[in-house]
Write an enzyme that holds these catalytic residues in place. Structure first.
Site, short mmCIF file in Angstrom:
data_model
loop_
_atom_site.label_atom_id
_atom_site.label_comp_id
_atom_site.label_asym_id
_atom_site.label_seq_id
_atom_site.Cartn_x
_atom_site.Cartn_y
_atom_site.Cartn_z
N SER A 77 42.19 25.22 30.22
CA SER A 77 40.73 25.31 30.22
C SER A 77 40.26 26.00 31.51
CB SER A 77 40.13 23.91 30.05
OG SER A 77 38.75 23.96 29.86
N ASP A 320 39.82 25.58 23.41
CA ASP A 320 40.19 25.03 24.71
C ASP A 320 41.62 24.47 24.74
OD1 ASP A 320 40.32 23.34 27.03
OD2 ASP A 320 38.14 23.37 27.08
#
Length: 603
Positions: A77, A320
């Site tokens: 992320s 993500d």
């Protein structure tokens, strides 16, 4: 006559792997940590160069001469984005941000893509734009926020076309491995073989916890799953451009930000290695074993006598990377340990370590009481969180971290000092509100966290990134340190069990990365930032406009029918128009309440 400072080649370099966990807007904290780490290593290398030229000077004798190599970086992320930026920045000159800056009164730091990307360019105003909806050309709405700003920032940040060093820094390994985790929504198929099950009807499983592997170095690596990043040529779209796309993909928070479509050769997965259970040293192939995916057959490939599945382009939609692997310790550790999977962890023998930056170390507190009985929607949410938690659980890392003899795991976490009653400040990350999205509300929040990351990294290097330095348990890393260097950098660390009554003893330790030059100047604690009522009020029309466009586009997308469709769409939009004001007010109230609870709302 005293001997001169030891040459850095007399002791093998201490190897480091950096792990950067997911953080959303608190990526500003991770960026600050990396900013200071590079500054500290640069200052140390400069001091060592002076010591080699003038070894008899007192300052030269105080300079430790051993080496440190950054061998791997793995991120998820926001951490994956930062790892990608750092991969390019390590080959370039840039200006560290040594004090908070004001957008109105100070120029941007020269060439610092970490600061520019995480502090000055990303903001809620740009995330509430509607460029993605203006140009979607009939495509479905993919996110609540406008993600086009992220691609703009990545395009500028990953160009790396300003004045550069033309070589990686001396403390970077000849082959720097960079991992970016991904949540692969398409998945990779595998078919384990069972002796009593026919191969024509394979048992299948799918891998969704994926990653991209890059290697920065002057020499292209041998065939495998990695993509070579030439530090002397940042312009190649097939290499550095792929890193840019992977960085965007790992940060694509589901629903909030748009997913990213990636493409790679399916042959990459043939080199993906897994831990071999029941491993013995005499087994061929070492500790890891490669297992090829069960790709679909490709007729032409079969006709050409090649392995089936090698000719098609494997495309996959990603969100993500933190959904599946938020702290990719396993990827970094694999590079440090090598093919044999050996762990050298004792304080006297440790010659490598994983250093993890974790902006959000505290999860939901576990309570002895359990009364939760959710309804259908609550059960769906609880199940989703349980799946994510289990996907992130790493029992091997847990076992190693809880071993007091292990000196190969280190953690940098936010700390902001103490309150008047002696307890720690309850909130340390200014970007922590709204489940990590709060930092996008104000540059002041991101500026605070960037400087807090620098301050915490300095404190960590000075007091915690250490090894035993005296007695039978002393680490050989310090064997050539001069008495002057030992006196200057010596740290006294508390250790349990030193006396018979169980009280703590004091252990002499030395830092793995000593602080010299400007890195030794104390990074001041940043002032806790606040958002004013006027700044919050200014968000209302922007939120309202963005929500209106998103809902309208979703209605157009999902409500069809040539006869009743137009009427239904008009009715739904009218109903939303009457409801939109109260929804916007609810959002602003939630923001205000969270900021007030955290002390981030000006009174």
């Amino acid at each position: 006559m005293e001997s001169p400072p030891a040459n850095s080649d007399s002791v093998a370099p201490f190897e480091i792997a950096l792990v950067m966990a997911g953080a959303i807007s608190a990526g500003a904290y991770t960026a600050g940590v990396i900013d200071f780490l590079i500054q500290a290593l640069d200052e140390w290398e400069a001091a060592k160069a002076i010591a080699r030229d003038r070894p008899d000077e007192p300052s030269s004798r105080e300079c430790p001469m051993h080496g440190v190599h950054i061998k791997a970086m793995a991120g998820s992320s926001a951490g994956g984005m930062t790892a990608g930026l750092a991969a390019g920045l390590l080959g370039m000159e840039f200006e560290s941000v040594t004090a908070p800056r004001s957008a109105e009164s100070m120029a941007e730091p020269w060439n610092n893509t970490l600061y520019r990307s995480w502090v000055s360019e990303i903001d809620i105003d740009r995330l509430l734009e509607t460029r993605d909806l203006d140009s979607r050309n009939g495509l479905p709405v993919q996110s609540l926020l406008d993600s086009t700003v992220l691609r703009d920032i990545a395009r500028d940040a990953f160009r790396f076309d300003r004045p550069e060093r033309r070589a990686l820094r001396p403390y970077v390994s000849d082959s720097l491995h960079v991992f970016v985790t991904l949540t692969n929504l398409r998945g990779v198929p595998y078919a384990p073989h069972f002796e009593n099950w026919p191969k024509l009807l394979p048992y299948e499983m799918t891998m969704h916890a994926d990653h991209m592997h890059f290697v920065v170095g002057n020499v292209e690596p041998a065939d495998g799953d990695s993509i070579w990043l030439n530090p002397r040529d940042y312009t190649t779209p097939e290499t550095w451009g792929v890193l840019q796309d992977a960085a965007l993909a790992t940060g694509a928070f589901p629903i909030g930000l748009a997913p990213v479509l990636l493409k790679r050769p399916p042959a990459h997965y043939a080199f993906r290695h897994w831990v071999r259970t029941g491993y013995r040293s005499e087994n061929p192939g070492g500790h890891w074993k490669s297992v090829p995916p069960n790709w679909p057959s490709v007729d032409q490939a079969v006709k050409d006598g090649e392995a089936a599945g090698t000719r098609f382009d494997y495309e996959f939609l990603c969100v993500d990377g933190g959904v599946m692997n938020n702290e990719p310790l396993d990827l970094a550790r694999r590079i440090l340990e090598g093919p044999e999977g050996t762990e050298v962890a004792g304080g006297d023998r440790a010659n490598r370590a994983v250093l993890m930056v974790l902006p959000f170390p505290n999860g939901d507190s576990f309570s002895a009481e359990y009364r939760e009985r959710p309804g259908i929607l609550g059960l769906l949410a609880t199940t989703f969180h349980a799946l994510i938690g289990q996907a992130r659980f790493k029992p091997q890392e847990l076992a190693m971290a809880n071993d007091p003899e292990v000196y190969s795991r280190f953690l940098v976490v936010p700390r902001r000092g103490f309150r008047k009653d002696g307890t720690l400040e309850p909130h340390t990350i200014a970007c922590g509100s709204l489940d990590g999205f709060g930092g996008f509300l104000s540059r002041k929040f991101r500026e605070h966290d960037y400087q807090l990351g620098r301050r915490n990294c300095q404190w960590f290097l000075r007091h915690y990134f250490v090894l035993p330095s005296e007695g039978a348990g002393a680490n050989s890393l310090f064997k050539d340190w001069t008495p002057e260097a030992r006196r200057k950098h010596r740290v006294l660390k508390a250790g349990a069990g030193g006396l018979k009554d169980g009280t703590e003893c004091v252990l002499p330790v030395l830092p793995i990365i000593p602080l010299v030059g400007t890195a030794d100047e104390t990074v001041r604690e940043p002032v806790w930032p606040t958002l004013t009522a006027a700044e919050l009020k200014a968000l209302k029309p922007k939120i309202k406009r963005r929500l209106g466009r998103v809902v309208s586009a979703m209605i157009d997308q999902n409500v069809s029918g040539w006869f009743w469709g137009p009427l239904a769409r008009r009715t739904l939009k009218a109903a939303w128009w009457f409801k939109m004001g109260s929804v916007t007010n609810s959002i602003l109230k939630k923001i205000r309440d969270e900021l007030t609870e955290r002390g981030s709302m000006a009174q």
